[in-house]
Design a protein around this motif. Structure first.
Motif, PDB file in Angstrom:
ATOM      1  N   GLY A   1       8.720  13.898   2.900  1.00 39.80           N
ATOM      2  CA  GLY A   1       9.020  14.197   1.503  1.00 39.80           C
ATOM      3  C   GLY A   1       7.810  14.824   0.839  1.00 39.80           C
ATOM      4  N   MET A   2       6.682  14.116   0.897  1.00 37.97           N
ATOM      5  CA  MET A   2       5.437  14.644   0.365  1.00 37.97           C
ATOM      6  C   MET A   2       4.318  14.488   1.392  1.00 37.97           C
ATOM      7  N   ASN A   3       3.926  13.270   1.676  1.00 43.01           N
ATOM      8  CA  ASN A   3       2.810  12.827   2.507  1.00 43.01           C
ATOM      9  C   ASN A   3       1.557  12.656   1.658  1.00 43.01           C
ATOM     10  N   LEU A   4       1.316  11.415   1.316  1.00 37.67           N
ATOM     11  CA  LEU A   4       0.174  11.101   0.461  1.00 37.67           C
ATOM     12  C   LEU A   4      -1.129  11.047   1.239  1.00 37.67           C
ATOM     13  N   VAL A   5      -1.053  10.735   2.532  1.00 37.90           N
ATOM     14  CA  VAL A   5      -2.280  10.648   3.331  1.00 37.90           C
ATOM     15  C   VAL A   5      -3.040  11.981   3.238  1.00 37.90           C
ATOM     16  N   ALA A   6      -2.311  13.089   3.312  1.00 32.48           N
ATOM     17  CA  ALA A   6      -2.952  14.410   3.246  1.00 32.48           C
ATOM     18  C   ALA A   6      -3.730  14.554   1.940  1.00 32.48           C
TER      19      ALA A   6
ATOM     20  N   VAL B   1       4.149   2.531  -4.775  1.00 31.34           N
ATOM     21  CA  VAL B   1       3.471   1.402  -5.394  1.00 31.34           C
ATOM     22  C   VAL B   1       2.132   1.852  -5.961  1.00 31.34           C
ATOM     23  N   SER B   2       1.348   2.571  -5.144  1.00 28.36           N
ATOM     24  CA  SER B   2       0.052   2.967  -5.681  1.00 28.36           C
ATOM     25  C   SER B   2       0.229   3.918  -6.856  1.00 28.36           C
ATOM     26  N   ALA B   3       1.282   4.754  -6.805  1.00 31.24           N
ATOM     27  CA  ALA B   3       1.503   5.692  -7.906  1.00 31.24           C
ATOM     28  C   ALA B   3       1.787   4.961  -9.217  1.00 31.24           C
TER      29      ALA B   3
ATOM     30  N   PHE C   1      12.587  15.512  -7.673  1.00 35.09           N
ATOM     31  CA  PHE C   1      12.272  15.679  -6.254  1.00 35.09           C
ATOM     32  C   PHE C   1      10.827  16.157  -6.142  1.00 35.09           C
ATOM     33  N   HIS C   2      10.310  16.158  -4.891  1.00 35.48           N
ATOM     34  CA  HIS C   2       8.925  16.592  -4.710  1.00 35.48           C
ATOM     35  C   HIS C   2       8.753  18.106  -4.740  1.00 35.48           C
ATOM     36  N   THR C   3       9.751  18.852  -4.227  1.00 34.89           N
ATOM     37  CA  THR C   3       9.542  20.305  -4.105  1.00 34.89           C
ATOM     38  C   THR C   3      10.732  21.098  -4.649  1.00 34.89           C
TER      39      THR C   3
ATOM     40  N   GLU D   1     -11.613   0.229   4.976  1.00 37.98           N
ATOM     41  CA  GLU D   1     -11.720   0.773   6.329  1.00 37.98           C
ATOM     42  C   GLU D   1     -11.068   2.161   6.403  1.00 37.98           C
ATOM     43  N   LEU D   2      -9.912   2.263   5.744  1.00 43.06           N
ATOM     44  CA  LEU D   2      -9.210   3.558   5.734  1.00 43.06           C
ATOM     45  C   LEU D   2     -10.096   4.617   5.075  1.00 43.06           C
ATOM     46  N   MET D   3     -10.727   4.231   3.952  1.00 45.79           N
ATOM     47  CA  MET D   3     -11.587   5.190   3.243  1.00 45.79           C
ATOM     48  C   MET D   3     -12.784   5.596   4.107  1.00 45.79           C
TER      49      MET D   3
ATOM     50  N   ASN E   1      -2.280  -0.864  14.029  1.00 42.50           N
ATOM     51  CA  ASN E   1      -2.497  -1.932  13.039  1.00 42.50           C
ATOM     52  C   ASN E   1      -2.535  -1.364  11.615  1.00 42.50           C
ATOM     53  N   HIS E   2      -2.523  -2.273  10.664  1.00 37.21           N
ATOM     54  CA  HIS E   2      -2.648  -1.890   9.262  1.00 37.21           C
ATOM     55  C   HIS E   2      -4.124  -1.977   8.897  1.00 37.21           C
ATOM     56  N   LEU E   3      -4.645  -0.925   8.288  1.00 34.85           N
ATOM     57  CA  LEU E   3      -6.073  -0.899   7.959  1.00 34.85           C
ATOM     58  C   LEU E   3      -6.301  -1.439   6.554  1.00 34.85           C
TER      59      LEU E   3
ATOM     60  N   SER F   1       0.818  -1.222   0.000  1.00 35.80           N
ATOM     61  CA  SER F   1       0.000   0.000   0.000  1.00 35.80           C
ATOM     62  C   SER F   1       0.850   1.271   0.000  1.00 35.80           C
ATOM     63  N   GLY F   2       2.170   1.137  -0.156  1.00 38.46           N
ATOM     64  CA  GLY F   2       3.049   2.315  -0.104  1.00 38.46           C
ATOM     65  C   GLY F   2       2.754   3.320  -1.212  1.00 38.46           C
ATOM     66  N   GLY F   3       3.248   4.548  -1.002  1.00 34.01           N
ATOM     67  CA  GLY F   3       2.980   5.638  -1.939  1.00 34.01           C
ATOM     68  C   GLY F   3       3.460   5.346  -3.344  1.00 34.01           C
TER      69      GLY F   3
HETATM   70  C1  GDG Z   1       7.575   8.040   0.950  1.00 40.49           C
HETATM   71  C2  GDG Z   1       7.839   9.403   1.597  1.00 40.49           C
HETATM   72  C3  GDG Z   1       6.104  10.385   0.116  1.00 40.49           C
HETATM   73  C4  GDG Z   1      -0.859   4.144   5.220  1.00 40.49           C
HETATM   74  N1  GDG Z   1      -1.410   3.443   6.215  1.00 40.49           N
HETATM   75  C5  GDG Z   1      -2.269   2.577   5.659  1.00 40.49           C
HETATM   76  C6  GDG Z   1      -2.267   2.757   4.297  1.00 40.49           C
HETATM   77  N2  GDG Z   1      -1.371   3.733   4.038  1.00 40.49           N
HETATM   78  C7  GDG Z   1      -1.034   4.255   2.720  1.00 40.49           C
HETATM   79  C8  GDG Z   1      -1.533   5.663   2.541  1.00 40.49           C
HETATM   80  C9  GDG Z   1      -0.548   6.193   1.507  1.00 40.49           C
HETATM   81  C10 GDG Z   1       0.723   5.441   1.858  1.00 40.49           C
HETATM   82  O1  GDG Z   1       0.362   4.290   2.582  1.00 40.49           O
HETATM   83  C11 GDG Z   1       1.657   6.258   2.702  1.00 40.49           C
HETATM   84  O2  GDG Z   1       2.155   7.277   1.954  1.00 40.49           O
HETATM   85  P1  GDG Z   1       3.086   8.433   2.544  1.00 40.49           P
HETATM   86  O3  GDG Z   1       3.221   9.495   1.541  1.00 40.49           O
HETATM   87  O4  GDG Z   1       2.498   8.903   3.797  1.00 40.49           O
HETATM   88  O5  GDG Z   1       4.490   7.783   2.921  1.00 40.49           O
HETATM   89  P2  GDG Z   1       5.604   6.648   2.516  1.00 40.49           P
HETATM   90  O6  GDG Z   1       4.992   5.501   1.854  1.00 40.49           O
HETATM   91  O7  GDG Z   1       6.348   6.375   3.735  1.00 40.49           O
HETATM   92  O8  GDG Z   1       6.619   7.254   1.507  1.00 40.49           O
HETATM   93  C12 GDG Z   1       6.606  10.272   1.553  1.00 40.49           C
HETATM   94  C13 GDG Z   1       5.932   9.002  -0.497  1.00 40.49           C
HETATM   95  O9  GDG Z   1       7.128   8.253  -0.422  1.00 40.49           O
HETATM   96  C14 GDG Z   1       5.557   9.106  -1.973  1.00 40.49           C
HETATM   97  O10 GDG Z   1       6.554   9.742  -2.697  1.00 40.49           O
HETATM   98  O11 GDG Z   1       4.852  11.027   0.132  1.00 40.49           O
HETATM   99  O12 GDG Z   1       6.901  11.550   2.042  1.00 40.49           O
HETATM  100  O13 GDG Z   1       8.278   9.233   2.937  1.00 40.49           O
HETATM  101  O14 GDG Z   1      -0.917   5.845   0.225  1.00 40.49           O
HETATM  102  O15 GDG Z   1      -2.852   5.651   2.129  1.00 40.49           O
HETATM  103  N3  GDG Z   1      -3.026   2.064   3.459  1.00 40.49           N
HETATM  104  C15 GDG Z   1      -3.841   1.116   3.993  1.00 40.49           C
HETATM  105  N4  GDG Z   1      -3.867   0.882   5.318  1.00 40.49           N
HETATM  106  C16 GDG Z   1      -3.125   1.584   6.177  1.00 40.49           C
HETATM  107  O16 GDG Z   1      -3.179   1.343   7.396  1.00 40.49           O
HETATM  108  N5  GDG Z   1      -4.622   0.404   3.187  1.00 40.49           N
END
Ligand code: GDG
Length: 745
Positions: free
Chosen positions: A384-389, A32-34, A206-208, A365-367, A359-361, A28-30
């Motif tokens: 770096g970015m933060n995709l959750v936001a 990968v989904s991208a 880079f992101h910014t 459930e996350l949605m 835990n991992h959602l 579920s990492g950023g």
């Molecule tokens: C790096 C940089 C940059 C999280 N918890 C759950 C879950 N997630 C998903 C989120 C989001 C992804 O994981 C997390 O994305 P982030 O951007 O917060 O961070 P990283 O993956 O650590 O990555 C970061 C990113 O690369 C992209 O360039 O933004 O700054 O550190 O998609 O939704 N998904 C599910 N359950 C969870 O509990 N299903």
């Protein structure tokens, strides 16, 4: 037609085995989904990419590969190349948990005190990057498009480039690139190796904008490479650095608002928190995410705004991550203790302020949580970015407020969020209160603006943008190569040279006939150069001109006894072959009195800069100043001087690390034409490296018998280019002498 090869440390899925059954679970990492969204949604109009391959370390045993491959092939969107053979567990541990996550991760997120500079970590990092390169190199084709991701593989671009100079290589860093003051904390050899590694790429993303600037600054300081805006000339390649703020699959997140099962979950959740506002946050367990400050801010909020007690619930979901690293495990314990303390302090029989889960959602459930939340609290100390936001904003259907750390990369795009300083608990508490009382119309207004932005630059655009820029830089490099002096051109020039009877050779000095020296007076002509000049000047068919910005006295001292034409100070004085020096401009230098104090002022404001005063020009040199500062001061000086000389007979020249003021009415172009018109040659060869040499190239542009050559990269009107100053003399020797072979150049 090319393969797109994505390389990241991990493959985009994990593998579960239940007895005989092997199943593949997408991560579920950023990143990968991208990439997955791009693979699923893209319609490559140019059809450049015909095959997609993802390479990364397998976290499953080799015997499971066949079953994984079958399942992966059925999906059909991309192929996978897993890298096995990490029998040496310690090596991988030192590379991954060691150098990547205990040196680069903390340092690049400004947690310098957590970085553990162990030599064994760096050695393992080198070895694993080399392992990736060794596995990949035999299977690469020159037309492959390689996209390497993130801080675990910073050496790989250079390692792959070494074996395959033609490859298109992109590198993207998902975490911040820190300011030079932080980056320089790394041991000297490490920082050099890391930057050289990344610079093997053609495009670095880079992101910014800040991260881009930080990277360029580090490359300048550590590798001594100069930039022209966001382009760098490194070794014999042009490298581009740019920002590509990663997007999300907007449609996927936005459409969850219409998914009946998610709506049901959302409503169930809301029922559990009836008459209460929900503030949601989800983070990986990581010290960068600001969980402790956030908890402090929640406590401060409940103290300062007691009216919200029993009316608000903070759902804090922490996702397990890297818990084998000591710093992470300790963090988890501290967070849990703090949650207990706050809940103990404020809970009533029917309410507790923080609902904490580790835990991992599941995605649904996350949605549902995103949609049930009245606000999301995203307060990393660095990100770096933060995709959750971004994902939270995309899922908001009927309002919602994003409280976002100004130190997350996402803050540069999400200005309509409530931006907070993540260590400022008063600021965060105030923002929570503001979010809770924000009118729904304002919430919707802010969300709509942000959603529009996220929709316009979604993840597919992000990938396309990166790849298009990668193709563009390759095209730019090829354009340069087309004009590059090669054996065919050399032979053509040689033939023209031999056929002609009245030749004119116009040669710049510094950066062309001699390497650039730190101090101009040190650039004395070499014995080889003098012997070359003596030889060609002795040929009566040749008229050789050294055309320089240097003073007449210096040229006279070095070349006075040779039958050459000498042009000093860009044409202010000329000594024709066999004649005396002649001043071409007014002898008065009173104008310098006005300019000198300004240049002196800039010398005092920029250590390492100095004034060079010649008869007809006065110059401020900044080659030996601190990179960045010198350039900034030069722009200021240019601005000051340009205003000052308005309506005077002076001109300002923005040269190569030098700002020069002189009387107008003469330059290398005008002087060149004067010489050519008097001589009427049947062959003209003009070589130069500097901005002032462009005047010559322009003057000769329409002359059919003229061959102009620029030394080095950068835009030019010259017909041909040559990579470096070191190639000039061998080229000239070869053209003018029969015994040299073209292969020696
Ligand atoms: C790096 C940089 C940059 C999280 N918890 C759950 C879950 N997630 C998903 C989120 C989001 C992804 O994981 C997390 O994305 P982030 O951007 O917060 O961070 P990283 O993956 O650590 O990555 C970061 C990113 O690369 C992209 O360039 O933004 O700054 O550190 O998609 O939704 N998904 C599910 N359950 C969870 O509990 N299903």
């Amino acid at each position: 037609m090319a393969r797109l090869i994505i390389i990241s440390n991990r493959l985009p899925f994990s593998v579960d085995r239940d007895g005989d059954k092997v199943s593949v679970r997408q991560s579920s990492g950023g990143l990968v989904s991208a990439i997955k969204s791009y693979f699923e949604n893209t319609h490559d109009s140019e059809k450049i990419i015909t095959e997609k391959l993802w390479v990364g370390v397998a976290d499953f045993p080799q015997e499971d590969w066949q079953a994984v491959e079958e399942e992966q092939n059925q999906r059909g969107d991309f192929k996978v190349l897993p890298l096995f053979a990490f029998n040496d567990k310690q090596l991988y541990e030192d590379y991954y948990n060691g150098f990547s996550n205990s040196v680069l991760w903390p340092l690049f997120h400004y947690f310098s005190s957590l970085a553990e500079y162990k030599t064994s970590y760096f050695e393992a990092y080198l070895k694993v990057n080399l392992f990736f390169a060794d596995q990949l190199t035999p299977m690469l084709h020159p037309d492959d498009i390689i996209w390497i991701h993130d801080y675990q593989l910073m050496l790989l671009p250079q390692l792959l480039r070494g074996e395959n100079p033609e490859l298109s290589i992109g590198f993207f860093l998902h975490i911040p690139f820190p300011s030079y003051e932080i980056f320089r904390l790394l041991p000297t050899e490490w920082k050099k190796t890391l930057l050289q590694g990344i610079m093997g790429a053609d495009l670095i993303g880079f992101h910014t904008h800040d991260y881009v600037q930080h990277f360029i600054q580090s490359v300048k300081m550590v590798l001594g490479v100069d930039n022209y805006f966001q382009s760098l000339q490194y070794q014999d390649r042009l490298v581009k650095v740019d920002l590509f703020p990663i997007g999300i699959d907007f449609k996927k997140f936005h459409s969850t608002g219409n998914d009946p099962s998610i709506i049901q979950m959302r409503d169930d959740l809301r029922k559990n928190f009836e008459n209460k506002k929900i503030i949601f946050s989800v983070d990986r367990l990581d010290y960068t995410k600001g969980l402790m400050s956030r908890l402090e801010a929640i406590e401060y909020f409940l103290d300062k705004y007691p009216q919200w007690r029993e009316k608000v619930a903070f759902i804090l979901n922490v996702v397990p991550s890297r818990d084998t690293i000591k710093a992470y495990d300790e963090r988890k314990k501290a967070i849990e203790e703090r949650v207990g303390t706050i809940n103990g302090k404020f809970s009533t029989i029917s309410w507790q302020p923080i609902v904490y889960r580790y835990n991992h959602l599941a995605f649904n459930e996350l949605m549902a949580l995103f949609q049930a939340a009245d606000a999301a609290l995203v307060t990393p100390l660095r990100d770096g970015m933060n995709l959750v936001a971004k994902e939270y904003v995309a899922t908001c259907i009927n309002g919602g407020v994003l409280i976002l750390s100004e130190l997350a990369g996402a803050a540069s795009e999400l200005n309509e969020a409530l931006l907070v300083n993540p260590t400022d608990i008063v600021d965060i508490a105030g923002a929570i209160n503001k979010a809770l009382i924000m009118p729904i119309a304002e919430q919707k207004n802010r969300i709509t603006i942000m959603q529009k932005r996220l929709q316009d630059y979604d993840v597919v655009k992000w990938v396309n943008d990166f790849l298009e820029q990668l193709y563009a830089i390759k095209r730019e490099q090829q354009k340069f190569e087309v004009r590059m002096v090669d054996e065919k051109i050399i032979e053509m020039l040689k033939q023209r040279y031999e056929e002609s009877e009245k030749r004119c050779l116009l040669l710049d000095y510094d950066g062309t006939l001699a390497p650039i020296a730190r101090i101009p007076s040190q650039a004395i002509p070499s014995a080889q150069l003098l012997s070359f000049l003596n030889r060609i000047a002795a040929d009566n068919n040749n008229n050789v001109t050294i055309i320089s910005g240097r003073e007449a006295d210096v040229l006279e001292k070095w070349f006075g006894n040779m039958p050459l034409t000498l042009v000093a100070e860009h044409g202010a004085s000329i000594r024709k072959k066999g004649e005396q020096w002649k001043l071409e401009v007014s002898a008065s230098d009173k104008w310098k009195e006005q300019i000198r104090p300004i240049l002196k002022f800039f010398v005092s404001r920029c250590a390492g800069s100095f004034i060079e005063e010649k008869k007809n020009t006065i110059a401020w040199h900044y080659r030996n100043t601190q990179a960045g500062l010198g350039f900034t001061r030069s722009r200021e000086l240019l601005n000051n001087l340009t205003q000052l000389i308005q309506n005077t007979s002076l001109q300002v020249i923005d040269g190569n690390k030098v700002i020069e003021v002189r009387l107008s009415g003469f330059d290398k172009g005008a002087t060149t034409l004067k010489i050519i018109n008097e001589l009427s040659p049947d062959f003209i060869l003009c070589i130069g490296d500097d901005i002032t040499d462009e005047d010559m190239f322009k003057a000769l542009e329409q002359k059919s018998k003229a061959y102009t050559i620029k030394v080095g990269y950068g835009s030019t009107t010259a017909k041909y280019t040559i990579v470096s100053q070191a190639q000039v003399l061998p080229l000239l020797n070869h053209l003018t002498e029969k015994k040299y072979a073209a292969s020696q150049i």
